[in-house]
Design an enzyme around this catalytic site. Structure first.
Site, mmCIF file in Angstrom:
data_model
loop_
_atom_site.group_PDB
_atom_site.id
_atom_site.type_symbol
_atom_site.label_atom_id
_atom_site.label_comp_id
_atom_site.label_asym_id
_atom_site.label_seq_id
_atom_site.Cartn_x
_atom_site.Cartn_y
_atom_site.Cartn_z
ATOM 1 N N ASP A 72 -3.610 108.158 53.296
ATOM 2 C CA ASP A 72 -2.207 108.703 54.115
ATOM 3 C C ASP A 72 -2.044 109.886 53.179
ATOM 4 O O ASP A 72 -1.381 109.794 52.045
ATOM 5 C CB ASP A 72 -1.244 107.905 54.089
ATOM 6 C CG ASP A 72 -0.095 108.555 54.883
ATOM 7 O OD1 ASP A 72 0.545 109.265 54.414
ATOM 8 O OD2 ASP A 72 0.188 107.982 56.078
ATOM 9 N N ASP A 115 1.804 110.052 51.947
ATOM 10 C CA ASP A 115 2.141 109.189 50.883
ATOM 11 C C ASP A 115 1.688 109.543 49.496
ATOM 12 O O ASP A 115 2.243 109.305 48.267
ATOM 13 C CB ASP A 115 1.475 107.673 51.161
ATOM 14 C CG ASP A 115 2.260 106.866 52.247
ATOM 15 O OD1 ASP A 115 3.705 107.487 52.491
ATOM 16 O OD2 ASP A 115 1.783 106.201 52.997
ATOM 17 N N ARG A 122 4.087 109.987 64.127
ATOM 18 C CA ARG A 122 2.988 109.338 65.222
ATOM 19 C C ARG A 122 3.445 107.940 65.326
ATOM 20 O O ARG A 122 3.575 107.251 64.536
ATOM 21 C CB ARG A 122 1.550 109.256 64.364
ATOM 22 C CG ARG A 122 0.528 108.805 65.447
ATOM 23 C CD ARG A 122 -0.737 109.115 64.852
ATOM 24 N NE ARG A 122 -1.036 108.156 63.633
ATOM 25 C CZ ARG A 122 -2.399 108.103 63.059
ATOM 26 N NH1 ARG A 122 -3.144 109.000 63.524
ATOM 27 N NH2 ARG A 122 -2.433 107.328 62.135
ATOM 28 N N THR A 176 1.333 103.928 70.106
ATOM 29 C CA THR A 176 0.604 104.810 71.031
ATOM 30 C C THR A 176 -0.106 105.687 70.411
ATOM 31 O O THR A 176 -1.039 106.279 70.910
ATOM 32 C CB THR A 176 1.552 105.328 71.945
ATOM 33 O OG1 THR A 176 2.436 106.099 71.140
ATOM 34 C CG2 THR A 176 2.356 104.482 72.704
#
Length: 209
Positions: A200, A203, A104, A108
């Site tokens: 996340d 992670d 990602r 944006t």
């Protein structure tokens, strides 16, 4: 129109509660993600077609049911999707595994492709695309479009936690793809993270920051 199935199984809810905790370590997080994937996979494969086959038991001949020769493929979206593969392969050991790499863009929030390796006969297989988190939906929409462009027709999507924004984007972009969701959360925050979510997923699966 696609089905959107949010799991209500107590074991799934319990395990998702465990991985939400910020003090759940990498090993436990990774193992529990795999277990949740197995449980969601059990539900997502409920409609697979069966054939009747005659066999012989130690006692007599009888008719049993087996999967109707449908080939399956599991396609994780890298890298977090890898955490769901082992649990699913435990249930479906004959499934082939492909990989789609998307990241990602931090500005944006749009998906950028960097890798795609699929089984040679992927277009003939029933495909399960997996990613622990359905946040904006950008990566998942893009991954499924890549599969459709390569001829895949029967596609399902599995995730552990979803935001309403991602579900809306997916169902609008791919109304023919069923969604199987462990838990539907509240919303996305200003950084496009799911709230309350679990942080996340990549992670936490791989122990990186």
């Amino acid at each position: 129109m696609a089905k959107v199935v949010v799991m209500d199984h107590p074991l799934i809810q319990h395990k998702i509660g465990y991985i939400r905790r910020k003090d759940t370590g990498t090993k436990d997080f990774r193992e529990t993600i795999s277990e949740i994937a197995m449980l969601i996979c059990y539900e997502a494969t409920r409609d697979l077609e069966l054939n009747e086959v005659e066999i012989e038991t130690p006692i007599c001949k009888t008719t049993v049911k087996e999967l109707k020769g449908k080939k399956l493929a599991i396609i994780p979206i890298l890298r977090a999707g890898l955490g769901m593969v082992d649990g699913m392969v435990t249930l479906i050991p004959t499934a082939k595994v492909g990989h789609i790499g998307l990241y990602r863009d931090p500005e944006t929030h749009e998906p950028v492709e960097y890798y795609c390796k699929l089984p040679a006969d992927c277009s003939e297989r029933e495909v399960f695309v997996v990613d622990p988190m359905l946040a904006t939906g950008g990566s998942s929409v893009a991954a499924i479009q890549m599969l459709k462009d390569k001829g895949c027709k029967k596609i399902h999507f599995m995730c552990i936690i979803a935001a309403p924004e991602g579900v809306k984007k997916m169902t609008e972009a791919h109304p023919d793809v069923d969604l199987y969701i462990g838990a539907l959360d509240e919303h996305l925050n200003e950084n496009a993270y799911i709230v309350p979510g679990l942080g996340d997923a990549g992670d936490r699966i791989f122990g990186t920051k």
